[in-house]
Design a protein around this motif. Structure first.
Motif, PDB file in Angstrom:
ATOM      1  N   GLY A  62     -20.369  44.083  15.171  1.00  0.00           N
ATOM      2  CA  GLY A  62     -20.833  42.999  14.313  1.00  0.00           C
ATOM      3  C   GLY A  62     -21.290  41.759  15.050  1.00  0.00           C
ATOM      4  N   VAL A  63     -21.286  41.768  16.390  1.00  0.00           N
ATOM      5  CA  VAL A  63     -21.748  40.604  17.147  1.00  0.00           C
ATOM      6  C   VAL A  63     -22.944  40.973  18.012  1.00  0.00           C
ATOM      7  CG1 VAL A  63     -19.489  39.496  17.187  1.00  0.00           C
ATOM      8  CG2 VAL A  63     -20.137  41.000  19.062  1.00  0.00           C
ATOM      9  N   ASN A  64     -23.860  40.025  18.155  1.00  0.00           N
ATOM     10  CA  ASN A  64     -25.052  40.259  18.974  1.00  0.00           C
ATOM     11  C   ASN A  64     -25.013  39.491  20.286  1.00  0.00           C
ATOM     12  OD1 ASN A  64     -25.440  37.686  18.012  1.00  0.00           O
ATOM     13  ND2 ASN A  64     -27.238  38.170  16.782  1.00  0.00           N
ATOM     14  N   LYS A  65     -23.934  38.759  20.518  1.00  0.00           N
ATOM     15  CA  LYS A  65     -23.755  38.025  21.771  1.00  0.00           C
ATOM     16  C   LYS A  65     -22.356  38.296  22.307  1.00  0.00           C
ATOM     17  CE  LYS A  65     -27.734  35.844  21.301  1.00  0.00           C
ATOM     18  NZ  LYS A  65     -28.893  36.186  22.160  1.00  0.00           N
ATOM     19  N   THR A  66     -22.214  38.262  23.618  1.00  0.00           N
ATOM     20  CA  THR A  66     -20.896  38.412  24.229  1.00  0.00           C
ATOM     21  C   THR A  66     -20.214  37.057  24.262  1.00  0.00           C
ATOM     22  OG1 THR A  66     -21.695  40.241  25.587  1.00  0.00           O
ATOM     23  CG2 THR A  66     -19.637  39.197  26.262  1.00  0.00           C
ATOM     24  N   ILE A  67     -18.984  37.018  23.751  1.00  0.00           N
ATOM     25  CA  ILE A  67     -18.255  35.755  23.604  1.00  0.00           C
ATOM     26  C   ILE A  67     -16.994  35.803  24.452  1.00  0.00           C
ATOM     27  CG2 ILE A  67     -17.071  34.233  21.972  1.00  0.00           C
ATOM     28  CD1 ILE A  67     -18.876  35.429  19.777  1.00  0.00           C
ATOM     29  N   LEU A  68     -16.753  34.722  25.195  1.00  0.00           N
ATOM     30  CA  LEU A  68     -15.534  34.561  25.981  1.00  0.00           C
ATOM     31  C   LEU A  68     -14.768  33.372  25.417  1.00  0.00           C
ATOM     32  CD1 LEU A  68     -13.897  35.387  28.580  1.00  0.00           C
ATOM     33  CD2 LEU A  68     -15.196  33.621  29.774  1.00  0.00           C
ATOM     34  N   PHE A  69     -13.484  33.573  25.143  1.00  0.00           N
ATOM     35  CA  PHE A  69     -12.671  32.480  24.614  1.00  0.00           C
ATOM     36  C   PHE A  69     -12.127  31.644  25.753  1.00  0.00           C
ATOM     37  CE2 PHE A  69     -11.923  35.873  21.337  1.00  0.00           C
ATOM     38  CZ  PHE A  69     -12.826  35.340  20.431  1.00  0.00           C
ATOM     39  N   ASN A  70     -12.159  30.339  25.578  1.00  0.00           N
ATOM     40  CA  ASN A  70     -11.667  29.427  26.594  1.00  0.00           C
ATOM     41  C   ASN A  70     -10.149  29.433  26.589  1.00  0.00           C
ATOM     42  OD1 ASN A  70     -11.716  27.438  28.585  1.00  0.00           O
ATOM     43  ND2 ASN A  70     -11.641  25.792  27.093  1.00  0.00           N
ATOM     44  N   GLY A  71      -9.534  29.896  27.675  1.00  0.00           N
ATOM     45  CA  GLY A  71      -8.079  29.977  27.735  1.00  0.00           C
ATOM     46  C   GLY A  71      -7.599  29.942  29.161  1.00  0.00           C
ATOM     47  N   ILE A  72      -6.317  30.203  29.333  1.00  0.00           N
ATOM     48  CA  ILE A  72      -5.714  30.109  30.666  1.00  0.00           C
ATOM     49  C   ILE A  72      -6.359  31.087  31.629  1.00  0.00           C
ATOM     50  CG2 ILE A  72      -3.570  30.426  31.962  1.00  0.00           C
ATOM     51  CD1 ILE A  72      -2.055  29.528  29.486  1.00  0.00           C
ATOM     52  N   ASP A  73      -6.528  32.337  31.198  1.00  0.00           N
ATOM     53  CA  ASP A  73      -7.093  33.346  32.091  1.00  0.00           C
ATOM     54  C   ASP A  73      -8.574  33.115  32.327  1.00  0.00           C
ATOM     55  OD1 ASP A  73      -4.680  34.721  32.390  1.00  0.00           O
ATOM     56  OD2 ASP A  73      -4.967  35.729  30.481  1.00  0.00           O
ATOM     57  N   SER A  74      -9.299  32.753  31.264  1.00  0.00           N
ATOM     58  CA  SER A  74     -10.748  32.620  31.393  1.00  0.00           C
ATOM     59  C   SER A  74     -11.130  31.372  32.172  1.00  0.00           C
ATOM     60  CB  SER A  74     -11.405  32.605  30.007  1.00  0.00           C
ATOM     61  OG  SER A  74     -10.893  31.565  29.212  1.00  0.00           O
TER      62      SER A  74
END
Length: 444
Positions: A62-74
């Motif tokens: 259902g998504v057309n873009k790759t999304i990265l969540f801002n967090g400790i690991d990222s």
């Protein structure tokens, strides 16, 4: 450092055979790659390397873009060519700030792309890790799926990525294949549904194939099909979108027809106009099919040839249930828990078991970090609401069992079992411990 150098070497080695922004197979097996996944709340979580970092991503059609969540690991991931802008998604909140980064390397097992774009959400309104009880770093869909053919086996929890250049379609009499229509790189399917609970009339609907949605089905009210919520329904929080909380009505419809497969009495979420304003840009769209329907099939997703194939599995006829407690619970980190270990000792006077031997027990204590769960939402008018449970309460035990002995998914399943089941909760509210009791209530 050695692993980083090796990764850079592999990346450089295959740069010459990789086209820009395209996933390609390399190594000994260039026909297919099989990957095990975690299945949590009907969502598929696969391992994905981003710039050499091993992360966990939801595989989401259902998504057309790759999304990265801002967090400790990222935060520790180096990103290239970064730009900042604002976007609006599902939900009634304000647009959110997003970073765009180009020239990143992605890797799924031995499938590699050296020049991918991803978007970093600076304010994680999804809070997926807390809602799923495990770390989720991001979501990937079209960027990967456009270059492969995918077979998803929900029962085995495995996904096989096939090389479109060498893939051969196998005959399957028990399968049903549907053409896919794409709008902004998202796949849609034409099916039929009986929404009216009174008149036996089916209508054609165009639905997004959404493996990143845990519900069975979403329908949009007020579309050209004159889709309306059935009389028997209840108001609920349906989830979180890019722009905030998504509200709507939960109900059931008589059936959904996927070709020769009849999905009887699926749970359906009817979404209001405000929460889905952005999703309604595609005027022909009437809703979506989510993971609670897709997981009843073996699924072949074929973006290169614009089709999807379904083969039923043993769970096709299983019933559809919903949360009958009114509680939405999230993972709230870990806490140190003191556990008692009871060890038996025997004094046998020389090593032989005889009458009169002394058997004693010694208690040892150990401390371990265990998961903690918190009430995130209490739906107004629900059994939990009437019992007096409040948002922010920390769950200590459920039906006499320590809360940390459950996974978050097990707790949510408990709330979907059967009407009139008694639920006993012990919670911590501030410095006070409280006990509550209520029964699961069938509302539709």
């Amino acid at each position: 450092m050695k692993r980083l150098i090796l990764y850079i070497f592999v990346l450089l080695l295959y740069t010459s055979v990789l086209s820009q922004g395209k996933f390609q197979f390399y190594g000994k097996n260039t026909d297919k790659q099989e990957v095990s996944f975690k299945l949590i709340n009907n969502l598929i979580i696969i391992p994905l390397e981003v710039n050499g970092h091993k992360l966990s991503f939801i595989l989401d059609t259902g998504v057309n873009k790759t999304i990265l969540f801002n967090g400790i690991d990222s935060d520790s991931i180096s990103l290239n060519n970064v730009n900042k802008f604002f976007v609006r998604g599902l939900g009634s909140g304000e647009p959110i700030e997003v970073l765009s980064s180009k020239g990143n390397s992605f890797r799924v097992k031995n499938i590699l792309s050296s020049n991918q774009e991803l978007y970093v959400v600076l304010r994680d309104s999804f809070n997926l890790s807390a809602k799923m009880g495990t770390t989720i770093h991001g979501i990937i869909g079209y960027d990967l799926l456009k270059d492969v053919i995918v077979k998803i086996n929900y029962n085995r929890k495995s996904v096989v990525f096939y090389n479109p250049k060498t893939y051969k379609v196998q005959k399957c009499r028990k399968c049903e294949t549907f053409p896919l229509q794409f709008y902004k790189n998202k796949p849609y399917i034409d099916v039929e549904a009986r929404i009216d609970t009174i008149n036996n009339v089916t209508i054609p609907v165009k639905l997004l194939i959404d493996s990143g949605g845990s519900d069975a089905m979403w329908l949009f009210e007020g579309t050209k099909k004159n889709i309306k919520t059935p009389i028997k329904h209840f108001r609920d929080v349906l989830g979180e979108g890019m722009s905030g909380t998504i509200y709507g009505n939960r109900s059931k419809i008589p059936y959904l027809s996927l070709g020769k497969f009849l999905i009887e009495k699926p749970t359906v979420s009817f979404l209001d106009t405000i929460s889905t304003l952005n999703a309604r840009q595609f005027k022909e769209r009437n809703g979506s099919i989510g993971g609670n329907i897709l997981n009843r099939f073996k699924v072949w997703v074929d973006y290169p040839n614009k089709k999807i194939t379904l083969k039923k599995n043993a769970s096709l006829k299983k019933g559809f249930f919903y949360n009958m407690s009114g509680l939405h619970i999230i993972y709230d980190g870990k806490e140190l828990v003191k556990e008692v270990i009871r060890k038996k000792t025997e004094d046998t006077y020389g090593g032989e078991n005889k009458e009169g031997d002394i058997i004693s027990f010694i208690n040892y204590y150990q401390y371990k970090f265990k998961p903690k769960y918190k009430i995130n939402v209490v739906v107004e008018g629900s059994p939990a609401y009437k019992a007096g449970i409040l948002k922010g309460d920390i769950i200590m035990s459920i039906n006499g069992q320590k809360s940390y002995e459950y996974t978050l998914e097990e707790i949510m399943f408990l709330f979907q079992t059967k009407p009139n089941r008694k639920i006993k909760l012990k919670v911590k509210r501030g410095f006070v411990y409280l006990k509550f009791e209520f029964k699961l209530e069938k509302r539709i």
